[in-house]
Design a protein around this motif. Structure first.
Motif, mmCIF file in Angstrom:
data_model
loop_
_atom_site.group_PDB
_atom_site.id
_atom_site.type_symbol
_atom_site.label_atom_id
_atom_site.label_comp_id
_atom_site.label_asym_id
_atom_site.label_seq_id
_atom_site.Cartn_x
_atom_site.Cartn_y
_atom_site.Cartn_z
ATOM 1 N N THR A 1 5.618 -75.662 -12.335
ATOM 2 C CA THR A 1 4.472 -76.500 -11.991
ATOM 3 C C THR A 1 4.914 -77.793 -11.317
ATOM 4 N N PHE A 2 6.205 -78.127 -11.405
ATOM 5 C CA PHE A 2 6.699 -79.402 -10.890
ATOM 6 C C PHE A 2 7.844 -79.171 -9.909
ATOM 7 N N ALA A 3 8.017 -80.118 -9.009
ATOM 8 C CA ALA A 3 9.072 -79.995 -8.004
ATOM 9 C C ALA A 3 9.676 -81.371 -7.717
ATOM 10 N N PRO A 4 10.988 -81.435 -7.478
ATOM 11 C CA PRO A 4 11.626 -82.708 -7.129
ATOM 12 C C PRO A 4 11.240 -83.157 -5.720
ATOM 13 N N ILE A 5 11.566 -84.404 -5.401
ATOM 14 C CA ILE A 5 11.229 -84.994 -4.103
ATOM 15 C C ILE A 5 12.504 -85.197 -3.304
ATOM 16 N N THR A 6 12.504 -84.767 -2.076
ATOM 17 C CA THR A 6 13.667 -84.945 -1.191
ATOM 18 C C THR A 6 13.278 -85.681 0.087
ATOM 19 N N GLU A 7 12.078 -86.244 0.124
ATOM 20 C CA GLU A 7 11.581 -86.944 1.301
ATOM 21 C C GLU A 7 11.385 -88.424 0.979
ATOM 22 N N VAL A 8 11.100 -89.202 2.008
ATOM 23 C CA VAL A 8 10.864 -90.637 1.828
ATOM 24 C C VAL A 8 9.382 -90.841 1.474
ATOM 25 N N ARG A 9 9.040 -90.528 0.241
ATOM 26 C CA ARG A 9 7.681 -90.702 -0.253
ATOM 27 C C ARG A 9 7.691 -90.611 -1.781
ATOM 28 N N TYR A 10 6.603 -91.060 -2.378
ATOM 29 C CA TYR A 10 6.450 -90.948 -3.823
ATOM 30 C C TYR A 10 5.915 -89.567 -4.186
ATOM 31 N N GLY A 11 6.325 -89.068 -5.355
ATOM 32 C CA GLY A 11 5.764 -87.816 -5.848
ATOM 33 C C GLY A 11 4.289 -87.996 -6.194
ATOM 34 N N ASN A 12 3.553 -86.915 -6.205
ATOM 35 C CA ASN A 12 2.112 -87.030 -6.403
ATOM 36 C C ASN A 12 1.671 -87.043 -7.859
ATOM 37 N N SER A 13 2.595 -86.873 -8.796
ATOM 38 C CA SER A 13 2.213 -86.969 -10.210
ATOM 39 C C SER A 13 2.234 -88.428 -10.636
ATOM 40 N N GLY A 14 1.389 -88.754 -11.589
ATOM 41 C CA GLY A 14 1.244 -90.139 -11.994
ATOM 42 C C GLY A 14 2.027 -90.493 -13.234
ATOM 43 N N ARG A 15 1.673 -91.629 -13.780
ATOM 44 C CA ARG A 15 2.303 -92.140 -15.004
ATOM 45 C C ARG A 15 1.556 -91.587 -16.217
ATOM 46 N N ASN A 16 2.315 -91.118 -17.210
ATOM 47 C CA ASN A 16 1.750 -90.668 -18.484
ATOM 48 C C ASN A 16 0.609 -89.662 -18.284
ATOM 49 N N ILE A 17 0.989 -88.455 -17.903
ATOM 50 C CA ILE A 17 0.017 -87.395 -17.618
ATOM 51 C C ILE A 17 -0.555 -86.862 -18.929
ATOM 52 N N GLY A 18 -1.878 -86.879 -19.042
ATOM 53 C CA GLY A 18 -2.524 -86.457 -20.273
ATOM 54 C C GLY A 18 -2.404 -84.974 -20.559
ATOM 55 N N SER A 19 -2.161 -84.174 -19.530
ATOM 56 C CA SER A 19 -2.040 -82.723 -19.728
ATOM 57 C C SER A 19 -0.608 -82.288 -19.998
#
Length: 237
Positions: A138-156
């Motif tokens: 469900t998750f993937a690392p970031i290799t580009e010059v941008r922030y990942g789309n998941s937020g802080r303290n995910i309730g799920s």
């Protein structure tokens, strides 16, 4: 806000369940459905996860100590023939998690990097190495010059919840006319249920989403026995 900077918010529904002592039975319970949000968990001169003005809004999210559901029940029963039983039952949901990722491609000092989230997190419930607690795909690392789309303290994506039962059984035996002997048997964590720490939340780690330890606040079942005398005070006539 803290010093005009950081916001906090707390909303809850609280329900109490009480039965005064009668017919040998007493209990008192409480349930809370809550949502705690903030921009930083720390007190004092707290720091935030993102200082970049373009994404500072991401700081306001579930608090790291948020627990959606909490329930506690204490009870006492005075049974016939000198027996009595009392105990406490507690249960609550786990706290939310931030899925961290390597920030090397982002290269943004004083800013956190999070993983990309590709769909709804799927809880697998695994414990131990090689048995992820959540589906890692469900998750993937970031290799580009941008922030990942998941937020802080995910309730799920929460740590495992806890539940616990402490129970005591007492038996009072008359010894003569002025003395009772109370025999006690008490069990803490009666069911010997383990209370686990949260999963590894670094998407770049080989142990991503695995749980390999229990909490320091999770004692094994403890049983103790004891005896205590109770003198009977007879009023003077």
């Amino acid at each position: 806000r803290f010093d005009g900077m950081y916001r906090t918010a707390y909303h809850s529904l609280q329900v109490a369940l009480n039965k005064p002592f009668s017919n040998g039975l007493f209990f008192k319970g409480a349930y809370t459905w809550a949502k705690a949000m903030n921009e930083a968990d720390d007190e004092g001169w707290a720091g935030v996860s993102w200082n970049d003005p373009a994404v500072m809004f991401r700081n306001f999210a579930l608090a790291g100590y948020d627990r959606a559901h909490t329930f506690q029940l204490g009870f006492m029963w005075e049974a016939p023939l000198g027996f009595s039983v009392n105990g406490v039952f507690s249960a609550f949901t786990g706290t939310p998690n931030t899925i961290g990722a390597s920030g090397s491609s982002l290269n943004a000092r004083a800013n956190s990097q999070t993983a990309d989230i590709l769909g709804d997190p799927v809880k697998l419930g695994g414990i131990g190495a090689g048995n992820p607690y959540y589906d890692t795909s469900t998750f993937a690392p970031i290799t580009e010059v941008r922030y990942g789309n998941s937020g802080r303290n995910i309730g799920s994506v929460r740590d495992p919840g806890w539940w616990n039962i402490d129970l005591g059984i007492f038996y009072r035996v008359p010894v003569g006319e002025k003395l009772n002997l109370e025999l006690r048997a008490e069990a803490f964590n009666l069911t010997n249920t383990p209370h686990f720490n949260g999963p590894n939340t670094s998407v770049n780690s080989s142990g991503f989403m695995t749980i390999t330890s229990t909490s320091g606040n999770s004692p094994e079942r403890q049983i103790r026995f004891g005896a205590q005398d109770h003198r009977i005070v007879v009023p003077e006539r």
